[in-house]
Design an enzyme around this catalytic site. Structure first.
Site, PDB file in Angstrom:
ATOM      1  N   ASP A 115      -1.035  -6.025  -0.129  1.00  0.00           N
ATOM      2  CA  ASP A 115      -1.435  -5.354   1.112  1.00  0.00           C
ATOM      3  C   ASP A 115      -2.932  -5.117   1.131  1.00  0.00           C
ATOM      4  OD1 ASP A 115       0.532  -4.847   3.023  1.00  0.00           O
ATOM      5  OD2 ASP A 115       1.355  -3.162   1.897  1.00  0.00           O
ATOM      6  N   GLU A 170       8.931  -4.150  10.829  1.00  0.00           N
ATOM      7  CA  GLU A 170       9.428  -2.882  10.273  1.00  0.00           C
ATOM      8  C   GLU A 170       9.976  -1.973  11.372  1.00  0.00           C
ATOM      9  OE1 GLU A 170       6.779  -0.987   7.498  1.00  0.00           O
ATOM     10  OE2 GLU A 170       7.967   0.856   7.432  1.00  0.00           O
ATOM     11  N   GLU A 222      -1.653  -5.350   8.664  1.00  0.00           N
ATOM     12  CA  GLU A 222      -0.835  -4.735   9.715  1.00  0.00           C
ATOM     13  C   GLU A 222      -1.522  -4.909  11.071  1.00  0.00           C
ATOM     14  OE1 GLU A 222      -0.013  -0.627   8.783  1.00  0.00           O
ATOM     15  OE2 GLU A 222       0.906  -1.123   6.859  1.00  0.00           O
ATOM     16  N   ASP A 233       0.842  -1.202   0.000  1.00  0.00           N
ATOM     17  CA  ASP A 233       0.000   0.000   0.000  1.00  0.00           C
ATOM     18  C   ASP A 233       0.878   1.255   0.000  1.00  0.00           C
ATOM     19  OD1 ASP A 233       0.867  -0.208   2.599  1.00  0.00           O
ATOM     20  OD2 ASP A 233      -1.122  -0.002   3.514  1.00  0.00           O
ATOM     21  N   SER A 234       2.214   1.044  -0.022  1.00  0.00           N
ATOM     22  CA  SER A 234       3.126   2.172  -0.269  1.00  0.00           C
ATOM     23  C   SER A 234       2.881   2.743  -1.664  1.00  0.00           C
ATOM     24  CB  SER A 234       4.589   1.732  -0.129  1.00  0.00           C
ATOM     25  OG  SER A 234       4.820   0.518  -0.811  1.00  0.00           O
ATOM     26  N   LYS A 268      -1.500  -9.290   2.979  1.00  0.00           N
ATOM     27  CA  LYS A 268      -0.750  -8.862   4.166  1.00  0.00           C
ATOM     28  C   LYS A 268      -1.602  -7.881   4.949  1.00  0.00           C
ATOM     29  CE  LYS A 268       3.115  -6.025   3.960  1.00  0.00           C
ATOM     30  NZ  LYS A 268       2.707  -4.838   4.712  1.00  0.00           N
TER      31      LYS A 268
HETATM   32  O1  KIV Z   1       3.521  -1.107   1.690  1.00  0.00           O
HETATM   33  C1  KIV Z   1       4.698  -1.474   1.743  1.00  0.00           C
HETATM   34  O2  KIV Z   1       5.529  -1.187   0.871  1.00  0.00           O
HETATM   35  C2  KIV Z   1       5.116  -2.270   2.894  1.00  0.00           C
HETATM   36  C3  KIV Z   1       6.582  -2.498   3.071  1.00  0.00           C
HETATM   37  C4  KIV Z   1       7.211  -1.307   3.648  1.00  0.00           C
HETATM   38  C5  KIV Z   1       6.857  -3.725   3.885  1.00  0.00           C
HETATM   39  O3  KIV Z   1       4.311  -2.680   3.663  1.00  0.00           O
END
Ligand code: KIV
Length: 271
Positions: free
Chosen positions: A90, A189, A122, A51-52, A120
């Protein structure tokens, strides 16, 4: 022969085997077809549709605004490119916290509409009901503890997490809880290297670090950061392998100049 040299498709099982054989796992983010193809052909083990994308693709300040539809769009493009790596997507903010039924339907949408292999999420105990329900549908889940960017407004800062005993203890408990529920891997992280090493040695599932030191089972970076496309983000853990920002800017400046001075196109570049 090392596992990464012989596997034709990386699966969650392969990652477990890699941990058992103490082979490090290399993971990077990708959000589009062209880049995903390059990093897959380079031999990356895991592609994270992070989600980056909210930051590096859409220009938002945080990861909070990206939507499920947008993540699905990015993931579909990545899936079309990748032949070997395991693809993790994500789950965006607001699609799994607090409502495990909604969490399951979000995860099902990701799996059905994109063809990716895993999701994934969080957080630890706060999202355990959602993790449990997603896993019950046979969808592999990767956990993510430590600095969890979707909670940035709760933390108020991007500093190193779990330096204090109480937070470190909760992180260790959460890591064990996620493993016991059935998560296949965990991202840690920006936490102290000793704490990450402890978690990696206590867990049977692979632990992938970002700013978590060397003694974990693999590493992940955001591709735009390690290639030097992003300029303003430079935490201590980030190693830049290239200065693509300067390369791209230089190439574009040359192109502009060639257009303006009638250097492009030349005779061979026309019909
Ligand atoms: O969204 C992302 O890029 C991440 C990484 C920083 C692990 O969750």
């Amino acid at each position: 022969m090392a596992l990464h040299e012989i596997v034709r498709r990386v699966t969650t099982h392969v990652l477990h085997e890699m941990k058992l054989k103490q082979e490090k796992i290399a993971m990077l983010t990708a959000y589009d077809y062209s880049i995903a193809r390059i990093i897959d052909e380079a031999g990356i083990d895991v592609v994270l549709v992070g989600d980056s994308a909210s930051n590096v693709m859409a220009g938002h300040e945080t990861t909070l605004p990206i939507t499920l539809d947008e993540m699905i769009y990015h993931a579909k493009a990545v899936v079309r490119a990748v032949k070997r790596a395991l693809i993790v997507v994500d789950m965006p903010f607001g699609t799994y916290q607090g409502n495990s039924i909604e969490a399951l339907s979000s995860a099902i949408r990701i799996m059905k509409e994109t063809g990716a292999h895993c999701v994934k999420v969080e957080g630890g105990s706060e999202v355990i009901e959602s993790v449990d329900r997603i896993l019950s549908a046979g969808i592999p889940v990767m956990g993510h503890l430590g600095l969890t960017p979707q909670s940035i407004h709760k933390f108020g800062t991007y500093v190193v997490r779990a330096k204090e005993e109480k937070e470190a203890q909760k992180l260790v408990e959460d890591a064990h809880m996620l493993e016991e529920k059935g998560c296949f891997a965990l991202v840690l992280e920006k936490i102290p290297a000793d704490l990450a090493a402890q978690v990696a040695s206590e867990l049977k599932i692979p632990v992938i670090g970002i700013g978590a030191g060397l003694n974990v089972d693999g590493q992940v970076l955001v591709l735009h950061d390690m290639l030097g496309i992003t300029q303003e983000f430079s935490p201590r853990f980030l190693r830049r392998y290239h200065n693509l920002y300067a390369e791209i800017k230089g190439a574009v400046e040359s192109y502009i100049s060639d257009v303006r001075t009638l250097e492009f196109p030349n005779e061979k570049e026309q019909y």
